[in-house]
Design a protein around this motif. Structure first.
Motif, PDB file in Angstrom:
ATOM      1  N   VAL A 152      -8.073  11.693  -7.018  1.00 25.32           N
ATOM      2  CA  VAL A 152      -8.227  12.738  -6.012  1.00 25.32           C
ATOM      3  C   VAL A 152      -7.101  13.754  -6.158  1.00 25.32           C
ATOM      4  O   VAL A 152      -6.010  13.440  -6.633  1.00 25.32           O
ATOM      5  CB  VAL A 152      -8.216  12.157  -4.578  1.00 25.32           C
ATOM      6  N   ARG A 153      -7.389  14.985  -5.741  1.00 28.22           N
ATOM      7  CA  ARG A 153      -6.390  16.043  -5.683  1.00 28.22           C
ATOM      8  C   ARG A 153      -6.047  16.279  -4.217  1.00 28.22           C
ATOM      9  O   ARG A 153      -6.941  16.444  -3.370  1.00 28.22           O
ATOM     10  CB  ARG A 153      -6.903  17.331  -6.318  1.00 28.22           C
ATOM     11  N   LEU A 154      -4.762  16.325  -3.891  1.00 32.87           N
ATOM     12  CA  LEU A 154      -4.313  16.441  -2.516  1.00 32.87           C
ATOM     13  C   LEU A 154      -3.904  17.870  -2.170  1.00 32.87           C
ATOM     14  O   LEU A 154      -3.744  18.717  -3.056  1.00 32.87           O
ATOM     15  CB  LEU A 154      -3.148  15.483  -2.262  1.00 32.87           C
ATOM     16  N   SER A 155      -3.738  18.110  -0.870  1.00 40.52           N
ATOM     17  CA  SER A 155      -3.460  19.472  -0.397  1.00 40.52           C
ATOM     18  C   SER A 155      -2.101  19.990  -0.826  1.00 40.52           C
ATOM     19  O   SER A 155      -1.849  21.197  -0.777  1.00 40.52           O
ATOM     20  CB  SER A 155      -3.578  19.520   1.130  1.00 40.52           C
ATOM     21  N   ASP A 156      -1.189  19.108  -1.257  1.00 38.80           N
ATOM     22  CA  ASP A 156       0.105  19.579  -1.757  1.00 38.80           C
ATOM     23  C   ASP A 156       0.086  19.842  -3.261  1.00 38.80           C
ATOM     24  O   ASP A 156       1.114  20.120  -3.878  1.00 38.80           O
ATOM     25  CB  ASP A 156       1.210  18.570  -1.416  1.00 38.80           C
ATOM     26  N   GLY A 157      -1.103  19.740  -3.863  1.00 32.51           N
ATOM     27  CA  GLY A 157      -1.253  19.999  -5.286  1.00 32.51           C
ATOM     28  C   GLY A 157      -1.098  18.775  -6.164  1.00 32.51           C
ATOM     29  O   GLY A 157      -1.390  18.838  -7.371  1.00 32.51           O
ATOM     30  N   VAL A 176       0.846  -1.192   0.000  1.00 26.18           N
ATOM     31  CA  VAL A 176       0.000   0.000   0.000  1.00 26.18           C
ATOM     32  C   VAL A 176       0.882   1.244   0.000  1.00 26.18           C
ATOM     33  O   VAL A 176       1.852   1.336   0.764  1.00 26.18           O
ATOM     34  CB  VAL A 176      -0.929   0.021   1.235  1.00 26.18           C
ATOM     35  N   GLU A 177       0.568   2.197  -0.872  1.00 24.08           N
ATOM     36  CA  GLU A 177       1.234   3.493  -0.831  1.00 24.08           C
ATOM     37  C   GLU A 177       0.531   4.344   0.219  1.00 24.08           C
ATOM     38  O   GLU A 177      -0.642   4.696   0.057  1.00 24.08           O
ATOM     39  CB  GLU A 177       1.175   4.200  -2.190  1.00 24.08           C
ATOM     40  N   LEU A 178       1.216   4.657   1.285  1.00 23.80           N
ATOM     41  CA  LEU A 178       0.619   5.382   2.398  1.00 23.80           C
ATOM     42  C   LEU A 178       1.118   6.815   2.387  1.00 23.80           C
ATOM     43  O   LEU A 178       2.323   7.070   2.487  1.00 23.80           O
ATOM     44  CB  LEU A 178       0.972   4.696   3.716  1.00 23.80           C
ATOM     45  N   ARG A 179       0.187   7.771   2.258  1.00 22.14           N
ATOM     46  CA  ARG A 179       0.519   9.201   2.256  1.00 22.14           C
ATOM     47  C   ARG A 179      -0.051   9.806   3.532  1.00 22.14           C
ATOM     48  O   ARG A 179      -1.276   9.864   3.700  1.00 22.14           O
ATOM     49  CB  ARG A 179      -0.081   9.891   1.016  1.00 22.14           C
ATOM     50  N   THR A 180       0.818  10.231   4.455  1.00 16.94           N
ATOM     51  CA  THR A 180       0.365  10.791   5.727  1.00 16.94           C
ATOM     52  C   THR A 180       0.663  12.285   5.797  1.00 16.94           C
ATOM     53  O   THR A 180       1.464  12.818   5.043  1.00 16.94           O
ATOM     54  CB  THR A 180       1.054  10.079   6.902  1.00 16.94           C
ATOM     55  N   GLY A 181      -0.016  12.953   6.736  1.00 11.61           N
ATOM     56  CA  GLY A 181       0.165  14.384   6.904  1.00 11.61           C
ATOM     57  C   GLY A 181      -0.337  15.193   5.733  1.00 11.61           C
ATOM     58  O   GLY A 181       0.164  16.293   5.467  1.00 11.61           O
ATOM     59  N   ILE A 182      -1.356  14.679   5.049  1.00 11.33           N
ATOM     60  CA  ILE A 182      -1.863  15.339   3.843  1.00 11.33           C
ATOM     61  C   ILE A 182      -3.362  15.083   3.749  1.00 11.33           C
ATOM     62  O   ILE A 182      -3.861  14.079   4.262  1.00 11.33           O
ATOM     63  CB  ILE A 182      -1.119  14.812   2.599  1.00 11.33           C
ATOM     64  N   THR A 183      -4.076  15.992   3.116  1.00  8.39           N
ATOM     65  CA  THR A 183      -5.523  15.860   3.020  1.00  8.39           C
ATOM     66  C   THR A 183      -5.983  15.846   1.565  1.00  8.39           C
ATOM     67  O   THR A 183      -5.253  16.264   0.662  1.00  8.39           O
ATOM     68  CB  THR A 183      -6.236  17.019   3.744  1.00  8.39           C
TER      69      THR A 183
END
Length: 407
Positions: free
Chosen positions: A228-233, A207-214
């Motif tokens: 999806v589009r994330l808060s870091d663009g 699993v690719e886990l992306r934390t600290g991001i919305t």
């Protein structure tokens, strides 16, 4: 006899036909209650179990019929007035009546609110195909049909439902990305150290886990989700998105009732919100005297236990509901079990096993007392003394010292 506060009611209405509501109705009959019991449920199905929806229903290990809490003949034998596929829209406390969506009213002498919760959704996703929540059997079956090898899935939220869905999808051969705003998934519940150990299993399984991001938005084309589009663009492509960002208690229908509402229906230690009105399961926010705290617990076992406790109180027992909450989760080769109330803990100690080996027992302290335990891949007997220690309100030091001495 018309029910006063201490009398046995002639008519009980239970609003909500899932685990808690059904446990209340069934327990009344098992305890010998011969009065009228009406159960109102907004789903047309007989009561069924929800925990497998994010696990073995998705993988195909269970069929829908295997989720039924009781066989149809056993439900019929209880002699309930079942109002399935109907929705309660209001309650008249002085008149002791529940209003249904079609305008029908159902009178009661005692009311049990068991309307559960509904999942939180991402804004702007209404009508977008491929965006899923997991609450009903229909939710799970819709997602199951789309979980095919080679497809891409984004899971928003690394709580237990999101983690279980991610594990099921990986087992079916999908590429999975899990998005979590917290730096360490589940840290608020089990602590950072244990949270890291549990989430390493997802990375180890691809699993690719992306934390600290919305997630700032869901991408779609022609009404179908594309990612999806994330808060870091950045953007993550996907054919499906599972949203596991928490839930809201279903109390809107009680808004004009005068009943106390605050993240659920607020109850005392007897699960009573007002004279003749009780709550059970996910919607109940009650005072648990064992922990000296008001809590709302979204666990399957708690719903069943509270239903039995309320049935007893309806029949005159007048006993506080003071359980040691329990929950479990299955992810990959992990069997996670927990007892107690971990929220607000001030210390965590690994009292047995090894975090790196993903076989361990973690104990939790709040103040001077042991308040919880989490075990991964350990036999049930390992947890029994810890459950007893929590129930007995043992001091933290004596509980930890005695366990280490016997190791």
């Amino acid at each position: 006899m018309t029910a006063g506060i201490g009398s046995v009611p002639d008519r009980v209405v239970v609003v909500g036909a899932s685990a808690g509501g059904f446990a209340t109705a069934e327990s009344l009959r098992r305890l010998g209650y011969a009065g009228e019991v009406t159960v109102v449920g907004n789903e047309p199905r007989l009561p069924y179990d929800r925990p497998p929806l994010s696990k073995r229903i998705l993988t195909g290990e269970l069929d829908p019929d295997q989720l039924l809490l009781r066989r149809p003949a056993d439900v019929e034998a209880l002699g309930l007035d079942l109002r399935l596929g109907e929705t309660a829209t209001g309650v008249d406390l002085p008149g002791r009546a529940v209003t249904l969506a079609g305008g029908t009213t159902v009178g009661y002498d005692a009311l049990v609110v068991a309307t559960g919760v509904r999942p939180r959704r991402l804004p702007g996703t209404e009508g977008v195909r491929g965006v899923h929540v997991l609450r009903t059997l229909e939710d799970a079956l819709t997602l199951k049909e789309r979980l095919r090898p080679g497809r891409r899935l984004v899971v928003v939220g690394a709580g237990f439902i999101g983690a279980e869905a991610a594990a099921a999808a990986r087992g079916l051969g999908l590429a999975v990305t899990m998005i979590e705003p917290a730096p360490v998934p589940l840290a608020h519940a089990v602590g950072a150290e244990v949270g890291r150990a549990l989430t390493r299993a997802h990375r180890d399984h691809g699993v690719e886990l992306r934390t600290g991001i919305t997630v700032e938005g869901v991408l779609s084309r022609g009404g179908e989700v594309t990612g999806v589009r994330l808060s870091d663009g950045s953007e993550v492509a996907a054919q499906d998105v599972v949203v596991g960002i928490g839930s809201r208690p279903n109390t809107e229908w009680l808004a004009d009732s005068g009943l106390p509402l605050d993240d659920g229906l607020v109850c005392d230690e007897f699960s009573m919100a007002a004279p003749r009105v009780y709550a059970v399961g996910d919607v109940a926010r009650w005072h648990n005297p064992l922990f000296g705290a008001t809590m709302r617990i979204e666990h399957r076992t708690n719903a069943a236990e509270q239903g039995l406790a309320v049935a007893r109180n309806l029949l005159g027992a007048r006993r506080p509901f003071a359980p040691v909450p329990y929950f479990w989760s299955d992810q990959y080769d992990l069997k996670i079990q927990a007892y107690g109330y971990l929220r607000g803990h001030t210390e965590v100690a690994i009292v047995d096993g090894d975090l790196d080996a993903r076989r361990f027992v973690a104990a939790y302290r709040n103040g001077e007392h042991v308040v919880g335990v989490v075990a991964v891949n350990t036999p049930p007997k390992t947890l029994r003394p810890w459950r007893a220690a929590i129930a007995a309100r043992r001091s933290w030091r004596s509980a930890v010292d005695s366990t280490r001495a016997s190791a």
